[in-house]
Write an enzyme that holds these catalytic residues in place. Structure first.
Site, PDB file in Angstrom:
ATOM      1  N   ASP A 161      27.907 138.655  12.507  1.00 40.57           N
ATOM      2  CA  ASP A 161      27.697 138.585  11.054  1.00 40.57           C
ATOM      3  C   ASP A 161      26.330 138.002  10.758  1.00 40.57           C
ATOM      4  OD1 ASP A 161      28.019 138.562   8.321  1.00 40.57           O
ATOM      5  OD2 ASP A 161      29.365 136.853   8.276  1.00 40.57           O
ATOM      6  N   ASP A 355      22.566 143.356   5.284  1.00 34.44           N
ATOM      7  CA  ASP A 355      23.801 142.664   5.651  1.00 34.44           C
ATOM      8  C   ASP A 355      24.647 143.537   6.563  1.00 34.44           C
ATOM      9  OD1 ASP A 355      25.764 140.665   5.686  1.00 34.44           O
ATOM     10  OD2 ASP A 355      26.839 141.579   4.029  1.00 34.44           O
TER      11      ASP A 355
END
Length: 471
Positions: A161, A355
């Site tokens: 992440d 992202d």
């Protein structure tokens, strides 16, 4: 003079084309095959692997990983967590409705963190990073790596992440844990495990993610945007990344968590904060990393620390003092079918982040409206279909084995042009973009648009790069 002019034109031609990351040929239409399932039960081979290494060979540590990325640092395979290459036992794919619902939670939470920031004053180029408590909905995270933790190394399957800093794994004996693929990490079985004391610099560095003391040991807590959380002892141990070893890797040894229902062992934070894997290993591998997200669950990609920078088209990296975990870029324009859309550059002034955990790219309302209209105009041969959640530009491809799509390119500051792969344009018969409610909300480049590209985060030099066809 004529020969000099021709040489100058030739140099300008190659300079211009070096700023374009192609996914396929540079043309106004591209073809996408839709006649075969993308979630096949067979794991495909790495596109660029040496010695024809099989993508889903599940080896235990120590593991020597071939260098199929552009870097010379530490490289590990990266898999879709629901695909046949994944080491996780559960292969059931969530429905598109579930994915989009969770994705909206993550995107909305990220945008709330940026709601008070203005690009002109707050977002700027900077190498400085500080810890942050920013969390996100983990349910949308899709890609996992396998690492070794401890001495001897215990296999751990972890989500990656770029929107988180603190890494963690579930530890034995935890009071509240979800079921996972591998045995719980047992600190007592590792000769190199060490919990941080409450007065240590590492504990102080946690800031708001510190959670006090327990038996003189530093405690951490991370709360994510969907209400899920993890807490436990902040610790260090040896981390194995392929054949490379990272000593004194800082991570959370989770003893209690809530809100998780997957089979992963933990999370690897790749954000810009001091606790992230990238920041911790900067002295060893350099302050740059890259990854390639595969186009389908049945194919594989990679994650590289210490990535090389050659062969990429690059755009300046932007950072926000309000949410320094994230890596920002400046999207300036969009092209459809080779033609640039009439979108005022001011529409993109709020800024955009990269992202890996957000699925669908979010655009300012004005930009998305222009993109949707232009794309529909290039898809007149296909009947429209009802919207699917946040995806509202959808088509009926019944009876089609392949479809012809207008090309879509993203134009970033510095002149970098990224021609998207066909798999980054269409998702389940819909245009794989969504619009924000207005032009003031943060834009997000999601992982669908990043697939097949090697995406470089050169933190030290302040640049984000793209290399097409890497996996």
């Amino acid at each position: 003079m004529a020969s000099i002019s021709k040489l100058l034109l030739l140099l300008l031609f190659f300079s211009y084309h070096s700023l374009i990351a192609h996914a396929g040929e540079d043309r106004s239409y591209t073809v996408l095959s839709i006649g075969q399932k993308t979630d096949a039960a067979v794991c495909s081979k790495f596109k660029g692997a040496v010695l024809s290494v099989q993508a889903c060979t599940h080896l235990r540590f120590p593991l020597a990983v071939p260098s199929w990325s552009s870097g010379a640092g530490a490289t590990v395979p990266l898999h879709h967590r629901h695909g046949p290459c994944s080491p996780l036992p559960t292969k059931k794919m969530p429905t598109l409705e579930e994915v989009l619902r969770r994705d909206q939670l993550r995107a909305a939470y990220i945008q709330r963190k940026f709601s008070g920031a203005k690009a002109a004053g707050d977002v700027q180029q900077s190498d400085a990073t500080v810890p942050t408590t920013l969390g996100t909905s983990l349910d949308t995270l899709e890609y996992v790596i396998t690492v070794g933790l401890g001495s001897p190394a215990a296999t751990q399957t972890m989500l990656i992440d770029t929107g988180s800093d603190v890494s963690w794994v579930q530890c034995k004996s935890c009071s509240e844990c979800h079921s996972q693929a591998d045995p719980l990490f047992d600190p007592r079985s590792s000769s190199t495990y060490s919990p941080f004391s409450c007065g240590s610099a590492a504990c102080s560095q946690l800031g708001q993610e510190g959670n006090g003391c327990s038996s003189s040991q530093c405690q951490y807590i991370v709360t994510y945007g969907d209400g899920s959380s993890t807490t436990g002892t902040y610790s260090s141990d040896t981390l194995a990344l392929g054949s490379n070893t990272v000593k004194n890797f800082q991570f959370g040894c989770s003893h209690e968590e809530s809100g998780f229902n997957d089979q992963t062992d933990g999370l690897m934070g790749l954000g810009g904060g001091a606790q992230s894997l990238v920041s911790q290993t900067a002295g060893t591998f350099g302050n740059a990393f890259s990854y390639c997200l595969p186009p389908t669950p049945s194919s594989s990609g990679f994650l590289t620390l210490g990535a090389g920078s050659s062969g990429f088209v690059k755009t300046p990296m932007l950072r926000s003092s309000q949410a320094p975990t994230f890596y920002g870029v400046r999207l300036q324009a969009i092209r459809v079918g080779g033609r640039q859309l009439s979108i005022p550059t001011s529409v993109f002034s709020t800024g955009t982040i990269m992202d890996s955990g957000t699925v669908i790219t979010r655009l300012p309302a004005t930009a998305y409206s222009a993109l949707s209209s232009a794309f529909k105009a290039g898809m007149k041969q296909y009947p429209p279909a009802p919207a699917s959640g946040i995806l509202d530009t959808c088509f009926d491809f019944s009876g089609q084995s392949s479809i012809s799509l207008p090309t879509v390119a993203l134009v970033f500051s510095g002149g970098a042009v990224v021609n998207l792969d066909a798999n980054g344009i269409i998702l389940d018969s819909c245009l794989a973009f969504a619009g924000n409610g207005d032009d003031s909300s943060l834009g997000i480049i999601g992982n669908v648009q990043q697939r097949t590209f090697e995406v470089l985060y050169d933190v030290g030099r302040g640049a984000v790069g793209f290399k097409a066809g890497a996996c």
